[in-house]
Write a protein that holds these residues in place. Structure first.
Motif, PDB file in Angstrom:
ATOM      1  N   ASN A  28      45.431  51.078  40.260  1.00  0.00           N
ATOM      2  CA  ASN A  28      45.212  49.641  40.098  1.00  0.00           C
ATOM      3  C   ASN A  28      46.286  49.038  39.210  1.00  0.00           C
ATOM      4  OD1 ASN A  28      42.854  49.716  41.592  1.00  0.00           O
ATOM      5  ND2 ASN A  28      41.544  49.923  39.802  1.00  0.00           N
ATOM      6  N   VAL A  29      46.678  47.832  39.544  1.00  0.00           N
ATOM      7  CA  VAL A  29      47.525  47.012  38.675  1.00  0.00           C
ATOM      8  C   VAL A  29      46.760  45.726  38.425  1.00  0.00           C
ATOM      9  CG1 VAL A  29      49.679  48.019  39.507  1.00  0.00           C
ATOM     10  CG2 VAL A  29      48.794  45.972  40.593  1.00  0.00           C
ATOM     11  N   THR A  30      47.145  45.009  37.399  1.00  0.00           N
ATOM     12  CA  THR A  30      46.427  43.794  37.042  1.00  0.00           C
ATOM     13  C   THR A  30      47.386  42.621  36.955  1.00  0.00           C
ATOM     14  OG1 THR A  30      44.814  45.092  35.803  1.00  0.00           O
ATOM     15  CG2 THR A  30      44.897  42.740  35.333  1.00  0.00           C
ATOM     16  N   VAL A  32      47.660  38.785  35.734  1.00  0.00           N
ATOM     17  CA  VAL A  32      46.979  37.998  34.721  1.00  0.00           C
ATOM     18  C   VAL A  32      47.274  36.522  34.974  1.00  0.00           C
ATOM     19  CG1 VAL A  32      46.722  37.552  32.255  1.00  0.00           C
ATOM     20  CG2 VAL A  32      47.180  39.878  33.056  1.00  0.00           C
ATOM     21  N   VAL A  93      37.754  36.199  38.477  1.00  0.00           N
ATOM     22  CA  VAL A  93      38.988  36.372  37.700  1.00  0.00           C
ATOM     23  C   VAL A  93      38.854  35.693  36.340  1.00  0.00           C
ATOM     24  CG1 VAL A  93      41.449  35.786  37.613  1.00  0.00           C
ATOM     25  CG2 VAL A  93      40.465  36.689  39.723  1.00  0.00           C
ATOM     26  N   ASN A  96      36.819  37.556  34.005  1.00  0.00           N
ATOM     27  CA  ASN A  96      37.468  38.814  33.634  1.00  0.00           C
ATOM     28  C   ASN A  96      38.714  38.517  32.792  1.00  0.00           C
ATOM     29  OD1 ASN A  96      37.814  41.634  33.636  1.00  0.00           O
ATOM     30  ND2 ASN A  96      39.113  41.575  35.454  1.00  0.00           N
ATOM     31  N   LYS A  99      42.069  38.155  34.636  1.00  0.00           N
ATOM     32  CA  LYS A  99      42.679  39.358  35.233  1.00  0.00           C
ATOM     33  C   LYS A  99      42.220  39.563  36.674  1.00  0.00           C
ATOM     34  CE  LYS A  99      43.008  41.468  30.727  1.00  0.00           C
ATOM     35  NZ  LYS A  99      42.446  42.463  29.821  1.00  0.00           N
ATOM     36  N   GLN A 100      43.193  39.711  37.570  1.00  0.00           N
ATOM     37  CA  GLN A 100      42.968  40.028  38.975  1.00  0.00           C
ATOM     38  C   GLN A 100      43.376  41.480  39.190  1.00  0.00           C
ATOM     39  OE1 GLN A 100      45.440  37.764  41.667  1.00  0.00           O
ATOM     40  NE2 GLN A 100      44.700  38.824  43.471  1.00  0.00           N
ATOM     41  N   VAL A 101      42.401  42.338  39.441  1.00  0.00           N
ATOM     42  CA  VAL A 101      42.676  43.768  39.629  1.00  0.00           C
ATOM     43  C   VAL A 101      43.050  44.004  41.093  1.00  0.00           C
ATOM     44  CG1 VAL A 101      41.749  46.101  39.452  1.00  0.00           C
ATOM     45  CG2 VAL A 101      41.127  44.365  37.745  1.00  0.00           C
ATOM     46  N   ILE A 102      44.188  44.665  41.297  1.00  0.00           N
ATOM     47  CA  ILE A 102      44.740  44.905  42.630  1.00  0.00           C
ATOM     48  C   ILE A 102      44.962  46.402  42.798  1.00  0.00           C
ATOM     49  CG2 ILE A 102      46.686  44.461  44.178  1.00  0.00           C
ATOM     50  CD1 ILE A 102      47.201  41.901  42.385  1.00  0.00           C
ATOM     51  N   THR A 103      44.404  46.980  43.861  1.00  0.00           N
ATOM     52  CA  THR A 103      44.630  48.390  44.161  1.00  0.00           C
ATOM     53  C   THR A 103      45.839  48.521  45.084  1.00  0.00           C
ATOM     54  OG1 THR A 103      42.279  48.871  43.940  1.00  0.00           O
ATOM     55  CG2 THR A 103      43.610  50.490  45.134  1.00  0.00           C
ATOM     56  N   ALA A 117      50.802  38.332  43.823  1.00  0.00           N
ATOM     57  CA  ALA A 117      49.422  37.926  43.546  1.00  0.00           C
ATOM     58  C   ALA A 117      49.320  36.433  43.849  1.00  0.00           C
ATOM     59  CB  ALA A 117      49.070  38.199  42.088  1.00  0.00           C
TER      60      ALA A 117
END
Length: 184
Positions: A28-30, A32, A93, A96, A99-103, A117
Motif C-alpha cells: 500500500n501507498v498513501t 495525502v 479520506v 482518515n 489519507k487515500q490508501v492505494i494498493t 491519485a
C-alpha cells in the motif's frame, strides 16, 4: 478536457522532482489530500468536497521527465458512494486525516510508473464542467511484481467526457446509486 488532467498543471503545479519512490508490488501507498498544496497536516480537504476517489498508473521509461500526458494509463482503484450508508469515498479520506490508501497491484511488471491519485468534488456538478477534478502524480519504481497481466490502457486527457454521468450529477439530495466516471 485539458492536458492538466494528467498530473496537474498551471496555475498550481506540483514541483518537479528527481526523486523516485521505491514501492513493492502488492503493498500500500498513501496519497495525502490537504486543503491546499501548502496546508499543514491538520488541514485536510474541505468536507463539502463529496465524490469519488480513484488511482491510476502509467508505465514510463523515465518517471521524473514524464508529464503523464497521453496514453498508457490504467485504473487500479476506485471508490464512490455507498447508497446504504450515505458515505462518499471523500468522506472516508477526510475521516482518515486526508489519507487515500492505494494498493499497488502485484500483477504488474517491475519498472518505473507514474501513480496518479484523483479526487472528484461533485458539489457543483449539476451543470456541465461543474465537477472539480483534483489529481497529483507520484514517481514510483515498482519491484517484486509478477508481470502476469498487461492492463488495458487509456489516454489522459480523454478518459472522461464532460457529460459523463459521474461528472454531471446533482448530489443534493443524493438518490440511488452513483456511477464512477467511466474510462472511454
Amino acid at each position: 478536457m485539458s492536458n492538466n488532467l494528467a498530473c496537474n498543471g498551471p496555475p498550481n503545479p506540483t514541483q518537479p522532482s528527481a526523486k523516485i519512490i521505491d514501492v513493492t508490488a502488492g503493498s500500500n501507498v498513501t496519497a495525502v489530500w490537504r486543503h491546499t498544496l501548502t496546508s499543514g497536516a491538520n488541514d485536510v480537504m474541505d468536507a463539502g468536497h463529496k465524490g469519488p476517489v480513484m488511482a491510476y498508473m502509467r508505465k514510463v521509461a523515465d518517471a521524473p521527465k514524464d508529464t503523464g500526458v497521453g496514453g498508457g494509463w490504467f485504473k487500479i482503484m476506485e471508490q464512490g458512494y455507498n447508497s446504504k450508508t450515505g458515505i462518499w469515498a471523500t468522506d472516508t479520506v477526510i475521516n482518515n486525516a486526508g489519507k487515500q490508501v492505494i494498493t499497488i497491484p502485484d500483477c504488474l511488471e517491475d519498472g518505473q510508473y507514474l501513480l496518479r491519485a484523483e479526487m472528484i468534488a461533485l458539489h457543483g456538478a449539476r451543470s456541465v464542467n461543474g465537477a472539480q477534478l483534483y489529481m497529483e502524480c507520484a514517481q514510483i519504481n515498482v519491484t517484486g511484481g509478477k508481470g502476469a497481466q498487461t492492463p488495458t490502457t487509456y489516454s489522459i486527457p480523454g478518459i472522461y467526457k464532460s457529460n459523463d454521468p459521474g461528472l454531471l450529477i446533482n448530489i443534493y439530495p443524493m438518490k440511488g446509486e452513483y456511477t464512477i466516471p467511466a474510462l472511454v
